[in-house]
Design an enzyme around this catalytic site. Structure first.
Site, PDB file in Angstrom:
ATOM      1  N   HIS A  90       0.814  -1.216   0.000  1.00  0.00           N
ATOM      2  CA  HIS A  90       0.000   0.000   0.000  1.00  0.00           C
ATOM      3  C   HIS A  90       0.837   1.251   0.000  1.00  0.00           C
ATOM      4  O   HIS A  90       0.468   2.274  -0.584  1.00  0.00           O
ATOM      5  CB  HIS A  90      -0.950   0.011   1.184  1.00  0.00           C
ATOM      6  CG  HIS A  90      -2.190  -0.729   0.863  1.00  0.00           C
ATOM      7  ND1 HIS A  90      -2.873  -0.475  -0.302  1.00  0.00           N
ATOM      8  CD2 HIS A  90      -2.832  -1.714   1.479  1.00  0.00           C
ATOM      9  CE1 HIS A  90      -3.887  -1.291  -0.353  1.00  0.00           C
ATOM     10  NE2 HIS A  90      -3.885  -2.057   0.704  1.00  0.00           N
TER      11      HIS A  90
ATOM     12  N   GLU B 260       6.528 -10.567 -24.752  1.00  0.00           N
ATOM     13  CA  GLU B 260       6.657 -10.598 -23.292  1.00  0.00           C
ATOM     14  C   GLU B 260       7.310 -11.887 -22.838  1.00  0.00           C
ATOM     15  O   GLU B 260       7.623 -12.051 -21.671  1.00  0.00           O
ATOM     16  CB  GLU B 260       5.272 -10.541 -22.634  1.00  0.00           C
ATOM     17  CG  GLU B 260       4.401  -9.422 -23.112  1.00  0.00           C
ATOM     18  CD  GLU B 260       3.077  -9.387 -22.380  1.00  0.00           C
ATOM     19  OE1 GLU B 260       2.997  -8.687 -21.372  1.00  0.00           O
ATOM     20  OE2 GLU B 260       2.134 -10.073 -22.816  1.00  0.00           O
TER      21      GLU B 260
ATOM     22  N   ASP C 212       6.482  -8.245 -18.072  1.00  0.00           N
ATOM     23  CA  ASP C 212       6.456  -9.706 -18.145  1.00  0.00           C
ATOM     24  C   ASP C 212       7.734 -10.248 -18.764  1.00  0.00           C
ATOM     25  O   ASP C 212       8.212 -11.309 -18.359  1.00  0.00           O
ATOM     26  CB  ASP C 212       5.228 -10.178 -18.941  1.00  0.00           C
ATOM     27  CG  ASP C 212       4.002 -10.234 -18.057  1.00  0.00           C
ATOM     28  OD1 ASP C 212       4.114 -10.768 -16.940  1.00  0.00           O
ATOM     29  OD2 ASP C 212       2.943  -9.727 -18.460  1.00  0.00           O
TER      30      ASP C 212
ATOM     31  N   CYS D 264       5.999  -0.995 -24.236  1.00  0.00           N
ATOM     32  CA  CYS D 264       4.871  -0.540 -23.427  1.00  0.00           C
ATOM     33  C   CYS D 264       4.949  -0.991 -21.975  1.00  0.00           C
ATOM     34  O   CYS D 264       4.025  -0.806 -21.209  1.00  0.00           O
ATOM     35  CB  CYS D 264       3.542  -0.964 -24.043  1.00  0.00           C
ATOM     36  SG  CYS D 264       3.312  -2.733 -24.054  1.00  0.00           S
TER      37      CYS D 264
HETATM   38  C1  PEP Z   1       4.089  -5.865 -19.613  1.00  0.00           C
HETATM   39  O1  PEP Z   1       4.053  -7.046 -19.269  1.00  0.00           O
HETATM   40  O2  PEP Z   1       5.150  -5.192 -19.659  1.00  0.00           O
HETATM   41  C2  PEP Z   1       2.853  -5.168 -20.008  1.00  0.00           C
HETATM   42  C3  PEP Z   1       2.906  -3.972 -20.537  1.00  0.00           C
HETATM   43  O3  PEP Z   1       1.676  -5.791 -19.753  1.00  0.00           O
HETATM   44  P1  PEP Z   1       1.039  -5.908 -18.273  1.00  0.00           P
HETATM   45  O4  PEP Z   1       1.876  -5.063 -17.365  1.00  0.00           O
HETATM   46  O5  PEP Z   1      -0.358  -5.455 -18.385  1.00  0.00           O
HETATM   47  O6  PEP Z   1       1.177  -7.359 -18.023  1.00  0.00           O
HETATM   48 MG    MG Z   2       2.265  -8.192 -19.633  1.00  0.00          MG
END
Ligand code: PEP
Ligand code: MG
Length: 553
Positions: free
Chosen positions: A184, A411, A435, A482
């Site tokens: 938190h 990923e 990931d 991303c």
């Molecule tokens: C990631 O795995 O970097 C990603 C952008 O997807 P999420 O964080 O939603 O798993």
């Molecule tokens: Mg991901």
């Protein structure tokens, strides 16, 4: 000077004198009660109810996310299982204080053993127990110190009740010895943009009044800093404040090389803020966030409405929507119904969608409808793709529904290693570094105890990103980023140096990354990336990039 390592939350840096949170109350002794069990139980129930009401009150004062957290904590306090556990002990002749201590501790251990999100709720339970025991003893509840001047708050782990009402004019930064990136303290620090480093075990030795630098971007707390270090930290804090108010130019390097800066969103409602902060489109729309509490698959109509709202906010701009990424930390009741011991390695992402193909087909239908109704440039991608065959499957299916640009997330290391082939089939790739790091380093992204492995700066992760970007180059296809890595201002330069064509991040990170990219030419970025790639581990990659960047700037 000494550096204490933890997990940084956000990108800020701050400095100031330490004020420690009071140590928890000593555990009550196991002495026999002088009251009857009924009298003891009445005292405990009064105290528990008073604490629960106080938590709710704090929540309604604080509002926002804190309110939900504190209401959940109040519910935990009044959980009937806990009441039963306390009664059993009181009926066995224990004092109310001891019964509360023991009952809460056993419940806490059960939660802690679960690990992950629930494990990190264990600290919340400790806080409730402390508050109830303080009340039973007629003592004030443990809480945030007030040294009378601004301070760096150092604590074991802050309870939601403490973070909710922190006076942000007084608290310069937060440092905790416990807690991981999903505690938190971390969640609320992120929400309130408080500079924070969590899980810095050695911070237990910090003493009141000593000056420290808290560097969230590096996840480091520096003790006994030199005058030079203090000055540099101040300089960075000032530069960050300046970046936040700099004009919203499109993302680019110093030599003008365009690097579109996009937003990661989970709800169409976030679009306005993203545009305000200069997002040039959306690089990741996490559709599963719309349906986390749904028990049944959403209808095509509901989905069309949400996607249309999103796309309508970005006329003429690129919007990358990800098909439902269900499983592991984001289970969806209507897609993941089987118990799995190891859900991160199970039927998640595209694997889960394929097992319920009608849901994927409905989602593609809704996306095509929204695309037809709006002016945005819709790209659609599949999550957690690990093979070439899965790539072909998804791209073919998406095209069947009229999706013009269909791609995959990279990923999983297998997809990165096969990127030259994957990108021959897909129109684009977007690297999910969260990931990708988890799977490359074999370290659960939710687990505080392995957080040090969860570092996208590790050259093993960087090599896979480079392989993916190279696969894009070979096939003339764009490769964006991303994951959270794109929000790290220096790592963003490394990613561009390795060939990433766009960067997508939480909108609040856009200003820092925009300012960072503007300091380097493409040739600089490539040199900085080479320095990081040549390192042996995450810390040396970061240091090598830093040194190369200082030479370039
Ligand atoms: C990631 O795995 O970097 C990603 C952008 O997807 P999420 O964080 O939603 O798993
Ligand atoms: Mg991901």
């Amino acid at each position: 000077m000494t550096e204490l390592r933890g997990v940084g939350i956000g990108l800020g840096v701050a400095q100031g004198p330490v004020a420690r949170m009071a140590e928890p109350l000593p555990a009550p002794e196991d002495a026999p009660s002088t009251l009857t069990p009924d009298e003891e139980l009445a005292r405990v129930r009064e105290a528990v109810a008073a604490v629960a009401r106080e938590l709710e009150e704090r929540g309604s004062k604080a509002g926002g996310m804190a309110r939900e957290v504190l209401e959940a904590q109040a519910m935990m306090a009044e959980d009937p299982t806990l009441d039963t556990e306390v009664s059993t002990r009181v009926n066995a002749g224990k004092t109310g204080e001891f019964a509360v201590h023991a009952a809460f501790a056993s419940f806490r251990d059960t939660l802690a053993a679960m690990g992950g999100y629930l494990g990190e709720r264990a600290a919340d339970l400790d806080d409730v127990a402390q508050r109830v025991i303080a009340r039973l003893r007629g003592l004030p509840a443990p809480g945030v110190p007030d040294p009378g001047h601004p301070f760096v708050l150092v604590a074991k782990d802050l309870a939601p009740a403490d973070t909710a009402l922190l006076d942000l004019d007084k608290v310069l930064a937060l440092v905790t010895t416990d807690g991981g990136p999903t505690s938190h303290t971390a969640i609320l620090a992120r929400e309130k943009s408080i500079v924070a480093v969590v899980g810095a075990a050695s911070a237990k030795d910090l003493v009141d009044g000593e000056t420290v630098i808290v560097d969230a971007a590096k996840g480091v707390v520096t003790t006994s800093p030199t005058a030079d270090e203090l000055e540099q930290a101040q300089h960075r804090a000032d530069a960050r404040a300046a970046a936040a108010s700099a004009p919203l130019t499109p993302g680019a390097l110093k030599d003008g090389t365009a690097v579109p800066l996009l937003a990661n969103l989970g709800k169409p409602g976030g679009a306005a803020e993203a545009v305000e902060l200069g997002a040039e489109g959306v690089g990741l729309f996490r559709t599963e966030f719309l349906f986390l509490s749904a028990t049944q698959a959403p209808t095509v109509e509901d989905q069309t409405k949400s996607y249309t709202e999103l796309l309508a906010a970005f006329p003429g701009k690129k919007v990358v929507v990800r098909a439902l990424d269900a499983g592991a930390d984001k289970p969806l009741a209507f897609l993941n119904d089987a118990h799995e011991d190891n859900p991160a390695l199970g039927l998640r992402g595209l694997r889960a969608l394929r097992a319920s193909e009608d849901i994927l087909r409905e989602q593609l239908t809704a996306l095509a409808n929204a695309d037809a109704a709006t002016e945005a440039d819709l790209w659609v991608m599949a999550p957690m793709v690990s093979t070439l065959e899965e790539t072909e499957y998804f791209v073919t299916l998406a095209k069947e529904y009229g999706i013009k640009t269909a791609g995959v997330m990279v990923e999983v290391p297998s997809a990165a290693l096969m990127a030259d082939r994957v990108l021959a089939e897909a129109d684009f790739a977007s690297i999910g570094t969260n990931d990708l790091t988890q799977y490359t380093m074999a370290a659960d992204r939710l687990l505080g105890s392995v957080a040090s492995f969860q570092d996208p700066w590790h050259p093993a992760v960087l090599r896979l990103i480079k392989a993916t970007a190279d696969g894009g180059k070979t096939n003339g296809k764009p490769v964006g980023i991303c994951g959270e890595a794109a929000a790290d201002p220096l790592l963003a330069v490394v990613l561009v140096g390795m060939g990433a064509t766009t960067l997508s991040m939480a909108p609040t990170a856009l200003a820092d990354v925009r300012a960072s990219l503007l300091q380097y030419d493409l040739a600089d970025a490539q040199r900085i990336a080479e320095a990081a790639l040549a390192a042996d581990d995450a810390a040396s990659a970061r240091a090598a990039a830093q040194a190369a960047a200082e030479n370039a700037a």
